[in-house]
Design an enzyme around this catalytic site. Sequence first.
Site, PDB file in Angstrom:
ATOM      1  N   ARG A  29       0.835  -1.207   0.000  1.00 30.77           N
ATOM      2  CA  ARG A  29       0.000   0.000   0.000  1.00 30.77           C
ATOM      3  C   ARG A  29       0.869   1.257   0.000  1.00 30.77           C
ATOM      4  O   ARG A  29       0.525   2.271  -0.628  1.00 30.77           O
ATOM      5  CB  ARG A  29      -0.960  -0.024   1.194  1.00 30.77           C
ATOM      6  CG  ARG A  29      -2.040   1.026   1.096  1.00 30.77           C
ATOM      7  CD  ARG A  29      -3.123   0.808   2.139  1.00 30.77           C
ATOM      8  NE  ARG A  29      -2.599   0.900   3.484  1.00 30.77           N
ATOM      9  CZ  ARG A  29      -3.301   0.599   4.591  1.00 30.77           C
ATOM     10  NH1 ARG A  29      -4.551   0.181   4.487  1.00 30.77           N
ATOM     11  NH2 ARG A  29      -2.756   0.714   5.779  1.00 30.77           N
TER      12      ARG A  29
ATOM     13  N   GLU B   7     -16.224   5.962   4.296  1.00 31.36           N
ATOM     14  CA  GLU B   7     -15.518   5.492   5.494  1.00 31.36           C
ATOM     15  C   GLU B   7     -15.477   6.613   6.515  1.00 31.36           C
ATOM     16  O   GLU B   7     -16.161   7.622   6.366  1.00 31.36           O
ATOM     17  CB  GLU B   7     -14.118   5.006   5.112  1.00 31.36           C
ATOM     18  CG  GLU B   7     -13.223   6.050   4.481  1.00 31.36           C
ATOM     19  CD  GLU B   7     -11.795   5.549   4.236  1.00 31.36           C
ATOM     20  OE1 GLU B   7     -11.329   4.662   4.970  1.00 31.36           O
ATOM     21  OE2 GLU B   7     -11.155   6.073   3.324  1.00 31.36           O
TER      22      GLU B   7
ATOM     23  N   LYS C 207      -2.598   6.443   1.394  1.00 29.07           N
ATOM     24  CA  LYS C 207      -2.429   6.940   2.762  1.00 29.07           C
ATOM     25  C   LYS C 207      -1.518   8.174   2.753  1.00 29.07           C
ATOM     26  O   LYS C 207      -0.377   8.152   3.230  1.00 29.07           O
ATOM     27  CB  LYS C 207      -1.865   5.822   3.638  1.00 29.07           C
ATOM     28  CG  LYS C 207      -2.461   5.818   5.040  1.00 29.07           C
ATOM     29  CD  LYS C 207      -2.282   4.493   5.717  1.00 29.07           C
ATOM     30  CE  LYS C 207      -2.388   4.592   7.214  1.00 29.07           C
ATOM     31  NZ  LYS C 207      -3.608   5.193   7.743  1.00 29.07           N
TER      32      LYS C 207
HETATM   33  N1  PLP Z   1      -9.292   4.180   6.429  1.00 27.75           N
HETATM   34  C1  PLP Z   1      -8.465   5.183   6.757  1.00 27.75           C
HETATM   35  C2  PLP Z   1      -8.765   6.537   6.229  1.00 27.75           C
HETATM   36  C3  PLP Z   1      -7.341   4.931   7.579  1.00 27.75           C
HETATM   37  O1  PLP Z   1      -6.534   5.923   7.927  1.00 27.75           O
HETATM   38  C4  PLP Z   1      -7.124   3.630   8.054  1.00 27.75           C
HETATM   39  C5  PLP Z   1      -5.959   3.344   8.869  1.00 27.75           C
HETATM   40  O2  PLP Z   1      -4.960   2.872   8.434  1.00 27.75           O
HETATM   41  C6  PLP Z   1      -8.013   2.619   7.677  1.00 27.75           C
HETATM   42  C7  PLP Z   1      -9.080   2.931   6.867  1.00 27.75           C
HETATM   43  C8  PLP Z   1      -7.806   1.236   8.130  1.00 27.75           C
HETATM   44  O3  PLP Z   1      -6.787   0.600   7.411  1.00 27.75           O
HETATM   45  P1  PLP Z   1      -5.963  -0.586   8.011  1.00 27.75           P
HETATM   46  O4  PLP Z   1      -6.923  -1.636   8.375  1.00 27.75           O
HETATM   47  O5  PLP Z   1      -5.066  -1.007   6.910  1.00 27.75           O
HETATM   48  O6  PLP Z   1      -5.231  -0.058   9.182  1.00 27.75           O
HETATM   49  C1  COI Z   2      -4.298   3.221  11.481  1.00 31.13           C
HETATM   50  O1  COI Z   2      -5.272   2.554  11.818  1.00 31.13           O
HETATM   51  O2  COI Z   2      -3.140   2.738  11.416  1.00 31.13           O
HETATM   52  C2  COI Z   2      -4.445   4.593  11.126  1.00 31.13           C
HETATM   53  O3  COI Z   2      -3.595   5.080  10.458  1.00 31.13           O
HETATM   54  C3  COI Z   2      -5.626   5.310  11.603  1.00 31.13           C
HETATM   55  C4  COI Z   2      -5.307   6.632  12.214  1.00 31.13           C
HETATM   56  C5  COI Z   2      -4.448   6.534  13.426  1.00 31.13           C
HETATM   57  C6  COI Z   2      -4.773   7.579  11.200  1.00 31.13           C
END
Ligand code: PLP
Ligand code: COI
Length: 341
Positions: A82, A220, A184
Amino acid sequence: MEKKNLDWANLGFGYVVADYRYVSKFKDGKWDDGEITTDATITLNECAGVFQYSQSCFEGLKAYTTEDGHIVCFRPDLNAARMKDSCERLEMPVFPEDRFVEAVEKVVKANEAWVPPYGSGATLYIRPFMIATNSVIGVKPAVEYEFRIFVTPVGPYFKGGAKPLTIRVSDFDRAAPHGTGHIKAGLNYAMSLHAIVDAHNKGFDENMYLDPATRSKVEETGGANFIFITKDGKFVTPKSDSILPSITRRSLMVVAEKYLGLTVEHREVLFSEVSDFAECGLCGTAAVISPVGKINDHGKEICFPSGMDEMGPVTKKLYDTLTGIQMGTIEGPEGWVHKIL
Ligand code: PLP
Ligand code: COI
């Protein structure tokens, strides 16, 4: 290994300065060998690309102590992939995916004393990030970058842990159609700050963002994807080009289907459907799975049958199975649990 003397059970989601971090620099078209350092500060020129045009992206994953005393992390290869996507979209150099995973291993090993013990409720949050470091004044990508990984021990992202959240439908967007919502990039989070402060001021825990083009579909929150459970027990999660492909959500889709035998629907979710769902949750590395009890749509409340006291029953099963896999009490699919120590 003597652990740090922290009150593990009462940690919030905050930054605690650990001993070591990983740093690698990109110059003259290549990444250097990278090293572990104790220096938590970065000194840059005032005109550095990150300060002027926000060229920055990051990742988030966690290390866990398993029941049998190992230290593991969860699907770090997906964070590496990612981050590659984020870098490509932001015209930043990709940090090679295999080196990303090795760097995560190195920095966690170096900070073994900071990895919370099994059963403490805390985990070690790992934050890889990349910034543009040389001076840039015309609008263009930088040519020098720094990739870093620091770690910090954390407790629950939302105060109250598993207590259902109250969220509101936001009038602000966090992403644009064909924009950067699917990567991200730090700039997405800058975009969301006003909305989150405003939500908190009005007594809500988070924002539900709808699709920026039509405002009719669920996207989201500022830091987590949505999962829903229908009244007949299906697992439904929104599909959109402008949401972050959550690794937790992608893993839960597998857990729901293969471990719990649920039908999984990854599709567009109309906001008008939401009031028919039985359970709602937010999922992400930081949020794990945080149940949502109530959604406020401009004064009109949607209250899920699971209520405001505890997680819905299916959400709880998903939570227990996912965290069981992460903590090593349930056997995960091949390659999910990455042993570090
Ligand atoms: N959506 C956003 C905007 C996020 O910042 C995060 C955090 O990483 C997620 C979703 C969840 O992603 P993940 O499950 O890869 O941590
Ligand atoms: C995560 O879940 O790792 C995120 O980045 C969410 C938030 C802390 C930005």
